[in-house]
Design a protein around this motif. Sequence first.
Motif, mmCIF file in Angstrom:
data_model
loop_
_atom_site.group_PDB
_atom_site.id
_atom_site.type_symbol
_atom_site.label_atom_id
_atom_site.label_comp_id
_atom_site.label_asym_id
_atom_site.label_seq_id
_atom_site.Cartn_x
_atom_site.Cartn_y
_atom_site.Cartn_z
ATOM 1 N N SER A 143 0.851 -1.193 0.000
ATOM 2 C CA SER A 143 0.000 0.000 0.000
ATOM 3 C C SER A 143 0.887 1.244 0.000
ATOM 4 C CB SER A 143 -0.895 -0.007 1.244
ATOM 5 O OG SER A 143 -1.584 1.222 1.368
ATOM 6 N N VAL A 144 0.735 2.074 -1.025
ATOM 7 C CA VAL A 144 1.536 3.298 -1.163
ATOM 8 C C VAL A 144 0.612 4.482 -0.912
ATOM 9 C CG1 VAL A 144 3.086 4.613 -2.652
ATOM 10 C CG2 VAL A 144 2.976 2.113 -2.863
ATOM 11 N N ASP A 145 0.801 5.165 0.213
ATOM 12 C CA ASP A 145 -0.102 6.230 0.636
ATOM 13 C C ASP A 145 0.546 7.594 0.432
ATOM 14 O OD1 ASP A 145 -2.282 7.546 1.830
ATOM 15 O OD2 ASP A 145 -2.564 5.899 3.260
ATOM 16 N N LEU A 146 -0.201 8.642 0.779
ATOM 17 C CA LEU A 146 0.361 9.985 0.754
ATOM 18 C C LEU A 146 1.542 10.059 1.710
ATOM 19 C CD1 LEU A 146 -2.914 12.129 0.731
ATOM 20 C CD2 LEU A 146 -1.360 11.732 -1.187
ATOM 21 N N PRO A 147 2.556 10.854 1.398
ATOM 22 C CA PRO A 147 3.770 10.862 2.219
ATOM 23 C C PRO A 147 3.541 11.419 3.613
ATOM 24 C CG PRO A 147 3.865 12.594 0.552
ATOM 25 C CD PRO A 147 2.674 11.750 0.228
ATOM 26 N N THR A 148 4.241 10.819 4.584
ATOM 27 C CA THR A 148 4.230 11.315 5.946
ATOM 28 C C THR A 148 5.053 12.606 6.020
ATOM 29 O OG1 THR A 148 6.230 10.095 6.554
ATOM 30 C CG2 THR A 148 4.117 8.947 6.796
ATOM 31 N N ALA A 149 5.050 13.253 7.195
ATOM 32 C CA ALA A 149 5.824 14.489 7.355
ATOM 33 C C ALA A 149 7.304 14.246 7.085
ATOM 34 C CB ALA A 149 5.617 15.052 8.760
ATOM 35 N N HIS A 150 7.832 13.156 7.651
ATOM 36 C CA HIS A 150 9.239 12.825 7.428
ATOM 37 C C HIS A 150 9.513 12.583 5.946
ATOM 38 C CE1 HIS A 150 13.192 11.168 8.011
ATOM 39 N NE2 HIS A 150 12.822 9.982 7.533
ATOM 40 N N GLU A 151 8.607 11.901 5.274
ATOM 41 C CA GLU A 151 8.794 11.639 3.846
ATOM 42 C C GLU A 151 8.691 12.929 3.025
ATOM 43 O OE1 GLU A 151 7.288 7.034 3.342
ATOM 44 O OE2 GLU A 151 5.782 8.618 3.369
ATOM 45 N N ARG A 152 7.808 13.823 3.433
ATOM 46 C CA ARG A 152 7.699 15.097 2.706
ATOM 47 C C ARG A 152 8.999 15.895 2.819
ATOM 48 N NH1 ARG A 152 2.669 14.903 5.206
ATOM 49 N NH2 ARG A 152 3.138 16.640 6.637
ATOM 50 N N GLU A 153 9.645 15.841 3.979
ATOM 51 C CA GLU A 153 10.949 16.490 4.110
ATOM 52 C C GLU A 153 11.939 15.906 3.108
ATOM 53 O OE1 GLU A 153 12.561 16.642 8.033
ATOM 54 O OE2 GLU A 153 10.596 16.960 8.974
ATOM 55 N N GLN A 154 11.942 14.588 3.015
ATOM 56 C CA GLN A 154 12.856 13.931 2.076
ATOM 57 C C GLN A 154 12.539 14.322 0.637
ATOM 58 O OE1 GLN A 154 12.141 9.789 3.350
ATOM 59 N NE2 GLN A 154 14.279 9.702 3.963
ATOM 60 N N ILE A 155 11.255 14.372 0.312
ATOM 61 C CA ILE A 155 10.853 14.685 -1.063
ATOM 62 C C ILE A 155 11.251 16.117 -1.421
ATOM 63 C CG2 ILE A 155 8.864 14.978 -2.593
ATOM 64 C CD1 ILE A 155 7.539 12.678 -0.962
ATOM 65 N N TRP A 156 11.006 17.062 -0.503
ATOM 66 C CA TRP A 156 11.450 18.440 -0.750
ATOM 67 C C TRP A 156 12.961 18.479 -0.973
ATOM 68 C CZ3 TRP A 156 8.937 22.575 -2.179
ATOM 69 C CH2 TRP A 156 7.581 22.736 -1.852
ATOM 70 N N SER A 157 13.690 17.798 -0.132
ATOM 71 C CA SER A 157 15.149 17.801 -0.240
ATOM 72 C C SER A 157 15.607 17.219 -1.576
ATOM 73 C CB SER A 157 15.748 16.989 0.914
ATOM 74 O OG SER A 157 17.161 16.985 0.846
ATOM 75 N N ILE A 158 14.971 16.130 -2.000
ATOM 76 C CA ILE A 158 15.342 15.488 -3.271
ATOM 77 C C ILE A 158 15.139 16.437 -4.441
ATOM 78 C CG2 ILE A 158 14.606 13.698 -4.909
ATOM 79 C CD1 ILE A 158 14.112 11.905 -2.401
ATOM 80 N N HIS A 159 13.984 17.104 -4.483
ATOM 81 C CA HIS A 159 13.688 17.956 -5.640
ATOM 82 C C HIS A 159 14.489 19.258 -5.620
ATOM 83 C CE1 HIS A 159 10.755 15.364 -7.390
ATOM 84 N NE2 HIS A 159 10.056 15.300 -6.267
ATOM 85 N N ILE A 160 14.763 19.779 -4.441
ATOM 86 C CA ILE A 160 15.615 20.968 -4.359
ATOM 87 C C ILE A 160 17.023 20.627 -4.840
ATOM 88 C CG2 ILE A 160 16.730 22.556 -2.733
ATOM 89 C CD1 ILE A 160 14.096 22.476 -1.114
ATOM 90 N N LEU A 161 17.545 19.495 -4.384
ATOM 91 C CA LEU A 161 18.873 19.068 -4.803
ATOM 92 C C LEU A 161 18.915 18.738 -6.288
ATOM 93 C CD1 LEU A 161 21.703 18.439 -3.683
ATOM 94 C CD2 LEU A 161 20.943 16.074 -3.333
ATOM 95 N N LYS A 162 17.830 18.170 -6.787
ATOM 96 C CA LYS A 162 17.761 17.803 -8.204
ATOM 97 C C LYS A 162 17.914 19.027 -9.096
ATOM 98 C CE LYS A 162 14.659 15.400 -11.440
ATOM 99 N NZ LYS A 162 13.336 14.726 -11.576
#
Length: 505
Positions: free
Chosen positions: A380-399
């Motif tokens: 089950s792949v759900d909406l990202p948790t707060a911790h995951e949202r931090e990671q996602i922001w970091s990934i796209h900023i770095l990208k």
Amino acid sequence: MNHQIIRDKIRAGYPGLFIITHEEGRAEAAIAAIAEEIGYEIHAWSISAGRLNVRSGTVTDEDILAVLNFIPALPEKALLILRDFDELLAEPNPLINRLLKDGLLHAKSANKTIILLGTEFKLPPSIEKLISVVELPFPSRDELRTVLTTLCTVNGRAMPDDADSIIDALGGMTTHEAEDALSLSVIETEGFDPVVLAREKSNVVKKNGLLEIVDADVKPADIGGLEVLMEDLLSKRNAFTQEARDYGLPSPRGVLAVGQPGTGKSLCAQVTKNIFHVPLVRLDAGKIFGSLVGESERNWRSAFATAKAISPCILWVDEVDGLFSGAKSSGQTDGGTTNRVIKSILQDMQFNGDGIFFMFTANDIDGLPDPLIDRLDVWSVDLPTAHEREQIWSIHILKRKRDPKLYNMVALARLSDGFSGRQIEQMWLKAMTLAFNDGGREPLMVDIEAAASKFIATSVTMGEAIEARRKRLANRATPASRPEITTLAALNGKAVKAHGRKLAA
């Protein structure tokens, strides 16, 4: 090619065989070897060359009517190869149909076999029941090695040290396509370059319009969260090595990733390529179904045969819930086509799936048949948790070549609560656009806030569907993410300055 099947059917007295192939020469060479083995005479006919007695070399200028009338005159223990015969039957011709049927009925009692060669099995109903269909599979590794060896010999080259890697790169090609790709590689690189061969194979696979080889360089670090699923995939990372086969391990169970749109299901399929170090082949489920009788089943057979030839590989069936959506009403709405395709998929997964890792992605589990679910590990792949949202922001900023340390990840996670990973990426791109159009400066928090105001969270737009989906997946799927946690940054309340602006935590 499975010589034994053809040989046994000839010896059993089958009056007609239809060999589906794009490699006429390879098929005829196999037939000649079988005829030599069991003592049969061969005659071969084409519309351009007439009839050839292979043993004597005699050519007789005969049209199709003459060669069909000749069938009773064939000696016992004889094979008659008819090339491109499916094309001759593209337009209804009662006389040809009748003569072929008469010939098949005669052959059945006279120890003769009529072999039709063509690229598609399309025969009149009055004839097809008298003919057994055999598909010519893609060349085996030994056959591809022969192509490579022959090309080396003809060109005065030594057999390359990385021959096994080269043969791997040729999997899924016909012998002609493999020879062309090898020759092109020599012209471009003066050697056999697996990169060139992989590129050519990708072009070959695309030709049928069903499959594509995904050349994605996605690593686990490129995915925000989904740690539990990533750990499971990493635990299987050596599953397709020779060592695993020698150890006696079968191909691992496939994966069904189900959940909200934009949450990384497709990225999971792409990252598996780099974890397993095998090709990723994507099948768009919606392209399987065709309007002609038998076309859908044929599309699946073609797609699966290609994946099997490329194996070991990952076969990614995208949006599989759309493929199975009509299963319940298949008998009334499509003559049972959907059910037949489902049956073929399940049978191939169970009996022919060695070397293939099945990766299915879907937005919902409703409508998926239980036998499919039982064959897969469901996540089950759900909406990202707060911790995951931090990671996602970091990934796209770095990208986009910015330093994530200049931004308050806790604040960004709060701002994007209820948003999907795809929406977070779009928010960051929108913020960059605003900053660029304001003198080309770097994005600030105010830009991100302005960008966020233009989006409505997935948790709002799809709220009811999300909650319903969560209930359906409860106790039926393993969560791909760890439960919500409180980040260290949130605990210590640290704020981070970015470009002179204090970002509130």
